[in-house]
Design a protein around this motif. Structure first.
Motif, mmCIF file in Angstrom:
data_model
loop_
_atom_site.group_PDB
_atom_site.id
_atom_site.type_symbol
_atom_site.label_atom_id
_atom_site.label_comp_id
_atom_site.label_asym_id
_atom_site.label_seq_id
_atom_site.Cartn_x
_atom_site.Cartn_y
_atom_site.Cartn_z
ATOM 1 N N ASN A 38 0.830 -1.214 0.000
ATOM 2 C CA ASN A 38 0.000 0.000 0.000
ATOM 3 C C ASN A 38 0.857 1.253 0.000
ATOM 4 O O ASN A 38 0.573 2.205 -0.728
ATOM 5 C CB ASN A 38 -0.930 0.015 1.219
ATOM 6 C CG ASN A 38 -2.165 -0.815 1.012
ATOM 7 O OD1 ASN A 38 -2.558 -1.085 -0.116
ATOM 8 N ND2 ASN A 38 -2.767 -1.237 2.093
ATOM 9 N N ASP A 39 1.900 1.265 0.826
ATOM 10 C CA ASP A 39 2.783 2.430 0.850
ATOM 11 C C ASP A 39 3.458 2.630 -0.500
ATOM 12 O O ASP A 39 3.595 3.755 -0.970
ATOM 13 C CB ASP A 39 3.850 2.282 1.941
ATOM 14 C CG ASP A 39 3.313 2.615 3.322
ATOM 15 O OD1 ASP A 39 2.181 3.111 3.418
ATOM 16 O OD2 ASP A 39 4.029 2.375 4.299
ATOM 17 N N GLY A 40 3.889 1.542 -1.116
ATOM 18 C CA GLY A 40 4.514 1.654 -2.435
ATOM 19 C C GLY A 40 3.565 2.214 -3.467
ATOM 20 O O GLY A 40 3.908 3.125 -4.232
ATOM 21 N N ILE A 41 2.342 1.693 -3.473
ATOM 22 C CA ILE A 41 1.349 2.158 -4.440
ATOM 23 C C ILE A 41 1.050 3.646 -4.235
ATOM 24 O O ILE A 41 1.147 4.453 -5.157
ATOM 25 C CB ILE A 41 0.049 1.325 -4.327
ATOM 26 C CG1 ILE A 41 0.299 -0.124 -4.750
ATOM 27 C CG2 ILE A 41 -1.063 1.942 -5.167
ATOM 28 C CD1 ILE A 41 -0.804 -1.085 -4.339
ATOM 29 N N VAL A 42 0.690 4.011 -2.996
ATOM 30 C CA VAL A 42 0.258 5.387 -2.734
ATOM 31 C C VAL A 42 1.419 6.373 -2.817
ATOM 32 O O VAL A 42 1.295 7.441 -3.416
ATOM 33 C CB VAL A 42 -0.455 5.492 -1.366
ATOM 34 C CG1 VAL A 42 -0.780 6.934 -1.024
ATOM 35 C CG2 VAL A 42 -1.725 4.651 -1.371
ATOM 36 N N SER A 43 2.565 6.025 -2.219
ATOM 37 C CA SER A 43 3.698 6.956 -2.194
ATOM 38 C C SER A 43 4.208 7.272 -3.591
ATOM 39 O O SER A 43 4.377 8.440 -3.948
ATOM 40 C CB SER A 43 4.842 6.380 -1.355
ATOM 41 O OG SER A 43 4.443 6.208 -0.028
ATOM 42 N N VAL A 44 4.452 6.237 -4.359
ATOM 43 C CA VAL A 44 4.986 6.456 -5.708
ATOM 44 C C VAL A 44 3.925 7.125 -6.589
ATOM 45 O O VAL A 44 4.232 8.048 -7.348
ATOM 46 C CB VAL A 44 5.495 5.139 -6.322
ATOM 47 C CG1 VAL A 44 5.920 5.335 -7.771
ATOM 48 C CG2 VAL A 44 6.657 4.589 -5.492
ATOM 49 N N ALA A 45 2.671 6.684 -6.456
ATOM 50 C CA ALA A 45 1.604 7.301 -7.251
ATOM 51 C C ALA A 45 1.448 8.780 -6.914
ATOM 52 O O ALA A 45 1.281 9.609 -7.809
ATOM 53 C CB ALA A 45 0.285 6.569 -7.017
ATOM 54 N N ALA A 46 1.517 9.111 -5.628
ATOM 55 C CA ALA A 46 1.377 10.518 -5.238
ATOM 56 C C ALA A 46 2.488 11.369 -5.838
ATOM 57 O O ALA A 46 2.245 12.479 -6.309
ATOM 58 C CB ALA A 46 1.367 10.638 -3.717
ATOM 59 N N VAL A 47 3.699 10.835 -5.848
ATOM 60 C CA VAL A 47 4.817 11.595 -6.420
ATOM 61 C C VAL A 47 4.642 11.772 -7.923
ATOM 62 O O VAL A 47 4.726 12.887 -8.438
ATOM 63 C CB VAL A 47 6.166 10.914 -6.097
ATOM 64 C CG1 VAL A 47 7.301 11.536 -6.910
ATOM 65 C CG2 VAL A 47 6.475 10.991 -4.605
ATOM 66 N N VAL A 48 4.382 10.678 -8.641
ATOM 67 C CA VAL A 48 4.295 10.795 -10.103
ATOM 68 C C VAL A 48 3.054 11.585 -10.533
ATOM 69 O O VAL A 48 3.107 12.346 -11.505
ATOM 70 C CB VAL A 48 4.369 9.426 -10.825
ATOM 71 C CG1 VAL A 48 5.717 8.767 -10.600
ATOM 72 C CG2 VAL A 48 3.242 8.499 -10.429
#
Length: 196
Positions: A38-48
């Motif tokens: 979940n952190d990977g999905i949300v964190s990277v998605a939020a940045v990109v």
């Protein structure tokens, strides 16, 4: 290789070891795996998504996404290593003092690798969407892919934890949608402010 796969086996209940792992141990791996993904999905998605709100150029999105993916995975691994090490030290101290019986001895290295792997796999989806999808549908496609991935991890987390799946799924999907909307809006405001 078996050490890296043991968290997945523990989650799925397919451990190759003779003695089955305890519920506490399975829940620990579940927490690390689901939180990492979940952190990977949300964190990277939020940045990109945030960068895509500021610019349509692929190069800044690629750089920011790669930094978020690699830095986030390493951060998750370090955090999990420190957390599990501290937990293990506390349990061992209690055992030494005779305050607790011997329990599952979770490996900090295995926990760190599980978190790193889960974060990286989760973050890879929004990263690839933001880099490979062409400009007009880039943000909506990334947004949709992220929400579907979050729905899947929410459902899996509930499934493995014997919790109600609808509530868990809605919680992560709504939280992820809010995070993406906010970062896109901030990126759009900053992008127009600097004339990108």
């Amino acid at each position: 290789m078996s050490n890296v796969l043991s968290p997945l086996r523990a989650l799925l209940g397919t451990s190759s070891e003779a003695a089955p792992e305890s519920l506490a141990s399975r829940l620990n791996w579940l927490r690390a795996g689901v939180l990492g993904a979940n952190d990977g999905i949300v964190s990277v998605a939020a940045v990109v998504i945030g960068v895509a709100g500021a610019t349509t150029a692929v190069h800044p999105i690629l750089l920011a996404g790669a930094a978020a993916l690699i830095g986030g995975a390493l951060s998750m691994a370090l955090g999990e290593y420190v957390s599990v090490s501290s937990q293990r030290d506390a349990v061992r101290a209690r055992i030494t003092r005779g305050e607790a019986a011997e329990t599952d001895d979770v490996s900090p290295v295995s926990a760190a690798l599980a978190s790193l792997t889960a974060f990286f796999i989760g973050g890879l989806l929004p990263f690839l969407c933001a880099v490979l999808v062409p400009v007009p549908p880039k943000v909506p496609v990334t947004f949709a892919a992220v929400l579907l991935a979050l729905a899947l991890t929410g459902w899996l987390g509930a499934r493995f934890g014997d919790a109600p799946p609808l509530r868990a799924t809605l919680r992560v999907v709504i939280g992820g949608a809010i995070a993406l909307a906010i970062t896109f809006a901030i990126g759009a405001l900053l992008g127009t402010g600097v004339g990108v």
